[in-house]
Each structure stands twice: as C-alpha cells, then as structure tokens.
Design an enzyme around this catalytic site. Sequence first.
Site, PDB file in Angstrom:
ATOM      1  N   LYS A  84      49.127  33.389  42.847  1.00  0.00           N
ATOM      2  CA  LYS A  84      48.593  34.159  41.709  1.00  0.00           C
ATOM      3  C   LYS A  84      49.242  33.710  40.407  1.00  0.00           C
ATOM      4  O   LYS A  84      48.643  33.846  39.330  1.00  0.00           O
ATOM      5  CB  LYS A  84      48.767  35.662  41.955  1.00  0.00           C
ATOM      6  N   THR A 144      49.171  40.141  36.887  1.00  0.00           N
ATOM      7  CA  THR A 144      49.738  38.934  36.282  1.00  0.00           C
ATOM      8  C   THR A 144      48.752  38.213  35.372  1.00  0.00           C
ATOM      9  O   THR A 144      49.167  37.533  34.435  1.00  0.00           O
ATOM     10  CB  THR A 144      50.226  37.979  37.387  1.00  0.00           C
TER      11      THR A 144
END
Length: 319
Positions: free
Chosen positions: A184, A241
Amino acid sequence: MISVLGAGAFGTALAVVLAQSGKDVTLWARSPEAVEAINVTRQTSRLPGVTLPAKITATSDLNHAASAPVVLVATPTQTLRAVLSQITAPMTGTRIVLCCKGIDVETGMGVAETTAHLKPGAIPAILTGPSFATDIAQGLPTALTLACADPEVGKALQLDLATPSLRLYRTTDTIGAELGGALKNVIAIACGACIGEGMGESARAALMTRGFAEMTRLAMHFGADPRTLTGMSGLGDLMLTCTSEKSRNYRHGLALGRQDPVDRTATVEGVKTAEAVTRLSKRLGVDMPISEIVFEVTTENCSVAEAITALLNRSLKEE
C-alpha cells in the site's frame, strides 16, 4: 515486560499506548542522547507535545531490550537485517512482532521471512493496519491486524498488545498481512503524485482501486488469502495512506507530482518497496503496472506526467 526496538515516531507511539495500559516497556534507541531525553525529560522530538509515561524505560543496549519475551520491532524495513544481526542474546521462543512495512530490496524477503531466517528459534508475527503514530500516542481509537502463523501465540499476543484504544484483529495469514502493509505504500506514492500533478480525485480513486488489485494479485501468488487484503492490513491501510498528508509515502508522491524537491535520504518505505516489487514482478511474471511505474518515477527514469500517460495507454481489458 515488552520491548520496542526503534524509538522513531511509530515505535515510541506503541510504547506510549502500551505503557498507558499499565505495561512495563523497554524502548531501544540507537542514540544515547535520545535515551537520556526519554528517561530524564520524558519527551522526544519524534512525538512533540507527548509526555512519555514513567513505565517506559529507554536503553541503547540492544541485547538487553531483545531479552524480553515479547519484542516489537519498529525499525525501518531496510535496516531490519542489520538490527537483528547485531542481537547476540538468545531469542528462542521470543515472540517478535514486526511493526515495519516493506520488502528488503537486497533479498526480496518480507519482514517475517527475514526474521525467520536470522532468528530461526523466534516466533514472528506482524502488526499492521491503518494507523498514524500521533493518533496512537494520543489514545485515539485505532484498529490493526495482528498476524501470527501459530494461532495460540496469536491469541496470547492479542491479549498482550490490545489496549482500551488499540483494537487488534487476529489472523494466521502472515503473508497477506505483510504484503498488504508493504504494497500500500507504493500505491500511496502513486496517489500522491497523481494529486500533486493535478489529475484529480477520480484519478486517485482509480489508482487506489487498481492498486488494490495489484496488491491482491501478488499476495495471492505467494499463497495469501485474498480476504486478508480486504481487512485492516490491506484495504484499510490503503485508504488511510493514500488520502492523508500525514503519510510520508503520500507526501513523497505529492512532492514528485508538484516537482518540489524531495529528501532522498528520508525513510520512505514505498520507494524501496517499489524497487523490490518491480524485481519480483518481472522475475515471477506477475502484472504490477502501477508498482513498476512508481519505481520508474522514484528513480527519475520518467516524469509523473509520462507515467500517467503510460498507464492510460495500456491495452484495454476486462476488470
């Protein structure tokens, strides 16, 4: 007793929340100055404004810290091998909880595999999910994934590490949890670059969606359960994120998109992970176009505008 290796923002935040719940915590820092600041002033530059509880004791003695029955490792992924190699204390039976996210660019190993290789008698686990150090240290509600291949050890760790503000969800799928947390960061750089370049929210949503497909594809190649990627360690972490400027990876992408200067010496895990993933994808024949283009951008082999054009010009396909 619980030890935390790494007195950066995230490691210190974990030490704070565990100590606030009544646990004695040893916090290892490389710098004697950082150790003194923590033990004397109860302050650290890593978490400005946060007073460290008295139950935290800092030390620069790595072997002393590593002698605890539960050791949380919050060092940068690319230094994990070096830190573990320096530990001479016996760690047979030690529960090592990896809180770092990424893939070792030199070996292609994840953090759990690296730990199992260097400390074969220890029991590795992964702690990962959508979280920022400041939120954890301030006691804000946070949920993470705790992955351990041994279900009984996983249950024990869940009880040891959960606090009133830190909720842990347990799984035995260490591969899925580990790769979700690592990959990610790469997608977050892509999303930051997209916004920095002025491509808009719709383009970011597309990158997040197709990035999630890449994450799942590679994780499944290594035997992960795809359901793990839909949890805290995959989709949850990706959402946070890729949308917040608290994320170093997202901020790095923003700077690239805006053509602002970037600090090449700062720890941005997604940069090295993009390099490692590109090597893996080419060797394994796994299609990872976003990760590969992030590697090209972060190594200055192409501009963000050229990267976006390359992705848009890929052959049309079914979803």
